[in-house]
Design a protein around this motif. Structure first.
Motif, mmCIF file in Angstrom:
data_model
loop_
_atom_site.group_PDB
_atom_site.id
_atom_site.type_symbol
_atom_site.label_atom_id
_atom_site.label_comp_id
_atom_site.label_asym_id
_atom_site.label_seq_id
_atom_site.Cartn_x
_atom_site.Cartn_y
_atom_site.Cartn_z
ATOM 1 N N PHE A 188 7.713 6.182 -12.220
ATOM 2 C CA PHE A 188 9.055 5.831 -12.735
ATOM 3 C C PHE A 188 9.425 4.380 -12.445
ATOM 4 O O PHE A 188 10.465 3.913 -12.885
ATOM 5 C CB PHE A 188 10.127 6.831 -12.301
ATOM 6 C CG PHE A 188 10.484 6.893 -10.828
ATOM 7 C CD1 PHE A 188 9.882 6.094 -9.866
ATOM 8 C CD2 PHE A 188 11.446 7.805 -10.405
ATOM 9 C CE1 PHE A 188 10.221 6.178 -8.529
ATOM 10 C CE2 PHE A 188 11.808 7.904 -9.068
ATOM 11 C CZ PHE A 188 11.187 7.088 -8.133
ATOM 12 N N ALA A 192 2.984 12.123 -7.009
ATOM 13 C CA ALA A 192 4.271 11.428 -6.798
ATOM 14 C C ALA A 192 5.122 12.178 -5.773
ATOM 15 O O ALA A 192 5.231 13.403 -5.818
ATOM 16 C CB ALA A 192 5.025 11.305 -8.117
ATOM 17 N N ALA A 202 0.127 17.359 -0.582
ATOM 18 C CA ALA A 202 1.010 17.874 0.469
ATOM 19 C C ALA A 202 1.119 16.774 1.522
ATOM 20 O O ALA A 202 1.349 15.613 1.191
ATOM 21 C CB ALA A 202 0.451 19.176 1.030
ATOM 22 N N MET A 244 5.197 3.582 1.298
ATOM 23 C CA MET A 244 6.102 4.624 1.797
ATOM 24 C C MET A 244 6.105 4.670 3.320
ATOM 25 O O MET A 244 7.151 4.755 3.955
ATOM 26 C CB MET A 244 5.684 6.002 1.242
ATOM 27 C CG MET A 244 6.643 7.105 1.614
ATOM 28 S SD MET A 244 6.155 8.720 0.958
ATOM 29 C CE MET A 244 5.187 9.304 2.336
ATOM 30 N N THR A 266 0.602 2.949 3.377
ATOM 31 C CA THR A 266 1.073 2.690 2.011
ATOM 32 C C THR A 266 2.510 2.159 2.112
ATOM 33 O O THR A 266 3.118 2.217 3.193
ATOM 34 C CB THR A 266 1.100 3.991 1.187
ATOM 35 O OG1 THR A 266 2.081 4.859 1.776
ATOM 36 C CG2 THR A 266 -0.246 4.692 1.156
ATOM 37 N N MET A 307 1.538 2.638 -7.020
ATOM 38 C CA MET A 307 1.219 2.035 -5.712
ATOM 39 C C MET A 307 0.680 3.091 -4.756
ATOM 40 O O MET A 307 0.545 4.265 -5.130
ATOM 41 C CB MET A 307 2.441 1.324 -5.127
ATOM 42 C CG MET A 307 3.646 2.185 -4.898
ATOM 43 S SD MET A 307 5.038 1.239 -4.243
ATOM 44 C CE MET A 307 5.929 0.825 -5.725
ATOM 45 N N ALA A 344 7.687 7.585 -16.384
ATOM 46 C CA ALA A 344 8.271 8.926 -16.387
ATOM 47 C C ALA A 344 8.679 9.331 -14.984
ATOM 48 O O ALA A 344 8.044 8.947 -14.004
ATOM 49 C CB ALA A 344 7.247 9.936 -16.918
ATOM 50 N N ALA A 366 -0.793 9.739 8.606
ATOM 51 C CA ALA A 366 -0.157 8.458 8.292
ATOM 52 C C ALA A 366 -1.184 7.522 7.655
ATOM 53 O O ALA A 366 -2.149 7.115 8.291
ATOM 54 C CB ALA A 366 0.416 7.838 9.553
ATOM 55 N N VAL A 377 8.929 12.416 -12.567
ATOM 56 C CA VAL A 377 8.321 13.754 -12.493
ATOM 57 C C VAL A 377 9.340 14.854 -12.200
ATOM 58 O O VAL A 377 9.028 16.037 -12.347
ATOM 59 C CB VAL A 377 7.180 13.826 -11.431
ATOM 60 C CG1 VAL A 377 6.067 12.846 -11.754
ATOM 61 C CG2 VAL A 377 7.718 13.619 -10.017
ATOM 62 N N ILE A 411 8.412 11.469 -2.455
ATOM 63 C CA ILE A 411 9.218 10.561 -1.630
ATOM 64 C C ILE A 411 9.416 11.199 -0.256
ATOM 65 O O ILE A 411 9.300 12.419 -0.101
ATOM 66 C CB ILE A 411 10.594 10.244 -2.268
ATOM 67 C CG1 ILE A 411 11.401 11.532 -2.499
ATOM 68 C CG2 ILE A 411 10.426 9.475 -3.567
ATOM 69 C CD1 ILE A 411 12.855 11.280 -2.855
HETATM 70 N N1 LIG Z 1 1.233 7.493 2.893
HETATM 71 C C1 LIG Z 1 1.153 8.526 3.722
HETATM 72 O O1 LIG Z 1 0.896 8.372 4.915
HETATM 73 C C2 LIG Z 1 1.358 9.913 3.209
HETATM 74 C C3 LIG Z 1 1.168 10.971 4.108
HETATM 75 C C4 LIG Z 1 1.326 12.257 3.649
HETATM 76 C C5 LIG Z 1 1.659 12.490 2.342
HETATM 77 N N2 LIG Z 1 1.862 11.447 1.498
HETATM 78 C C6 LIG Z 1 2.225 11.771 0.131
HETATM 79 O O2 LIG Z 1 1.422 11.045 -0.750
HETATM 80 C C7 LIG Z 1 2.141 10.799 -1.964
HETATM 81 C C8 LIG Z 1 2.108 9.311 -2.282
HETATM 82 O O3 LIG Z 1 2.672 8.641 -1.176
HETATM 83 P P1 LIG Z 1 2.502 7.071 -0.949
HETATM 84 O O4 LIG Z 1 2.463 6.880 0.506
HETATM 85 O O5 LIG Z 1 1.441 6.532 -1.822
HETATM 86 O O6 LIG Z 1 3.949 6.616 -1.452
HETATM 87 P P2 LIG Z 1 4.415 5.235 -2.142
HETATM 88 O O7 LIG Z 1 5.896 5.225 -2.007
HETATM 89 O O8 LIG Z 1 3.639 4.113 -1.587
HETATM 90 O O9 LIG Z 1 4.013 5.466 -3.671
HETATM 91 C C9 LIG Z 1 4.583 6.548 -4.372
HETATM 92 C C10 LIG Z 1 4.621 6.220 -5.851
HETATM 93 O O10 LIG Z 1 5.245 7.344 -6.503
HETATM 94 C C11 LIG Z 1 6.243 6.852 -7.392
HETATM 95 N N3 LIG Z 1 7.285 7.880 -7.533
HETATM 96 C C12 LIG Z 1 8.128 8.322 -6.582
HETATM 97 N N4 LIG Z 1 8.959 9.240 -7.101
HETATM 98 C C13 LIG Z 1 8.626 9.380 -8.412
HETATM 99 C C14 LIG Z 1 9.118 10.169 -9.481
HETATM 100 N N5 LIG Z 1 10.173 10.981 -9.316
HETATM 101 N N6 LIG Z 1 8.526 10.089 -10.681
HETATM 102 C C15 LIG Z 1 7.488 9.242 -10.880
HETATM 103 N N7 LIG Z 1 6.993 8.448 -9.920
HETATM 104 C C16 LIG Z 1 7.552 8.519 -8.691
HETATM 105 C C17 LIG Z 1 6.759 5.576 -6.755
HETATM 106 O O11 LIG Z 1 7.373 4.733 -7.702
HETATM 107 C C18 LIG Z 1 5.472 4.994 -6.161
HETATM 108 O O12 LIG Z 1 4.790 4.187 -7.101
HETATM 109 C C19 LIG Z 1 3.545 11.353 -1.752
HETATM 110 O O13 LIG Z 1 3.617 12.655 -2.293
HETATM 111 C C20 LIG Z 1 3.652 11.405 -0.238
HETATM 112 O O14 LIG Z 1 4.568 12.373 0.217
HETATM 113 C C21 LIG Z 1 1.727 10.160 1.909
#
Ligand SMILES: NC(=O)c1ccc[n+]([C@@H]2O[C@H](COP(=O)([O-])OP(=O)(O)OC[C@H]3O[C@@H](n4cnc5c(N)ncnc54)[C@H](O)[C@@H]3O)[C@@H](O)[C@H]2O)c1
Length: 263
Positions: A38, A93, A144, A195, A193, A16, A64, A190, A66, A95
């Motif tokens: 995962f 990936a 990052a 998250m 997504t 996602m 998996a 921001a 990570v 959180i």
């Molecule tokens: N969305 C934002 O505004 C934003 C801003 C800065 C950084 N990020 C970074 O971007 C990346 C993706 O964020 P996103 O907003 O798409 O998050 P999201 O939560 O929408 O998607 C993250 C995906 O990673 C998977 N995931 C999480 N932990 C995992 C693990 N241990 N092993 C395998 N899969 C795992 C989740 O199941 C999910 O499908 C992250 O590293 C986040 O820190 C996002």
């Protein structure tokens, strides 16, 4: 444009958000994909969505975590066995953890954020880089955050882990550029997504949309970013054209990280 035609790309967190948007962009450019996540049910849905849109895509999905070194080693081996090489690695990936002041932060959640965001990214680099070194070619994009450039209130482990991602990116560039490998990081602001939607629920459970609208006011663009806008940049950084940008952390934030809070 098909800059990624026949390139094999591993995407972590592909089910996602930013991972899925980049998987769709890479599939549109005719890349072969290994999708890692995962969350089995969401990964299956992502796979189906990609194949419906781009049925010709050669795609390997692996459930998996990570943060498990053995699992990372295994997904790298399975990718090489299936596709013969790894051209691009989107080490995405991650959180956010919970939001709390530094001195009150739950230690178990702190360690979990570090295990996934820092160690998970490191394990990926540890096992993907030797494959790229042998090929004398590779493109790495670590994820990052603006929290990897600046502090973010109430998110100490997230900020620590994302600064570490930016640091590891610099070292990967220094140590492996001579093998034809570039390693860059992106620092999204921001981006809307799942998250980030969850973060707005934490800020205002009764009215998360109001929290989002208020947050967007501090951005010069007066809006949040879209996953597709990030995916375009990632696809470039994963392509052969990204041949002399190395070790950089590139903000994708509508200009927000340039502000001193005076917009
Ligand atoms: N969305 C934002 O505004 C934003 C801003 C800065 C950084 N990020 C970074 O971007 C990346 C993706 O964020 P996103 O907003 O798409 O998050 P999201 O939560 O929408 O998607 C993250 C995906 O990673 C998977 N995931 C999480 N932990 C995992 C693990 N241990 N092993 C395998 N899969 C795992 C989740 O199941 C999910 O499908 C992250 O590293 C986040 O820190 C996002």
């Amino acid at each position: 444009m098909s800059n990624l035609k026949n390139k094999t790309i591993i995407i972590t967190g592909a089910a996602m958000g930013l991972g899925l948007a980049s998987a769709i962009e890479c599939a549109s450019q005719e890349a072969n994909l290994t999708l890692i996540d995962f969350n089995e049910a969401s990964l299956k849905k992502a796979e189906t969505a990609i194949l419906e849109k781009f049925p010709q895509t050669k795609l390997l999905s692996i459930v998996a975590d990570v943060s498990s070194e053995d699992t990372v080693k295994s997904y790298v081996e399975q990718t090489v066995k299936t596709f013969g090489r790894i051209d691009g690695f989107y080490n995405n990936a991650g959180i956010e953890g919970r939001q709390a002041p530094m001195t009150e932060y739950d230690i178990d959640i702190f360690k979990k954020v570090i295990d996934i965001n820092l160690m998970g990214v490191y394990y990926g680099l540890r096992y993907v880089i030797p494959v790229m070194q042998d090929q004398k070619y590779g493109r790495i994009v670590n994820v990052a955050s603006v929290g990897g450039i600046r502090g973010v209130m109430n998110q100490t482990p997230y900020v620590a882990s994302k600064h570490a991602v930016s640091g590891m990116t610099k070292n990967a560039a220094l140590e492996y550029a001579k093998f034809g490998i570039t390693a860059n990081a992106i620092a999204p602001g921001a981006i809307l997504t799942p998250m980030v939607a969850e973060a707005f629920v934490q800020l205002n459970a009764a009215d998360p949309k109001a929290a989002e609208t208020e947050y967007a006011q501090s951005n010069p663009s007066k809006r949040l970013g879209l996953p597709e806008e990030v995916a375009k940049v990632v696809a470039f950084l994963l392509s052969e054209d990204c041949s002399y940008i190395n070790g950089q952390t590139i903000a994708i934030d509508g200009g927000q990280s340039n502000s001193y809070g005076n917009i």
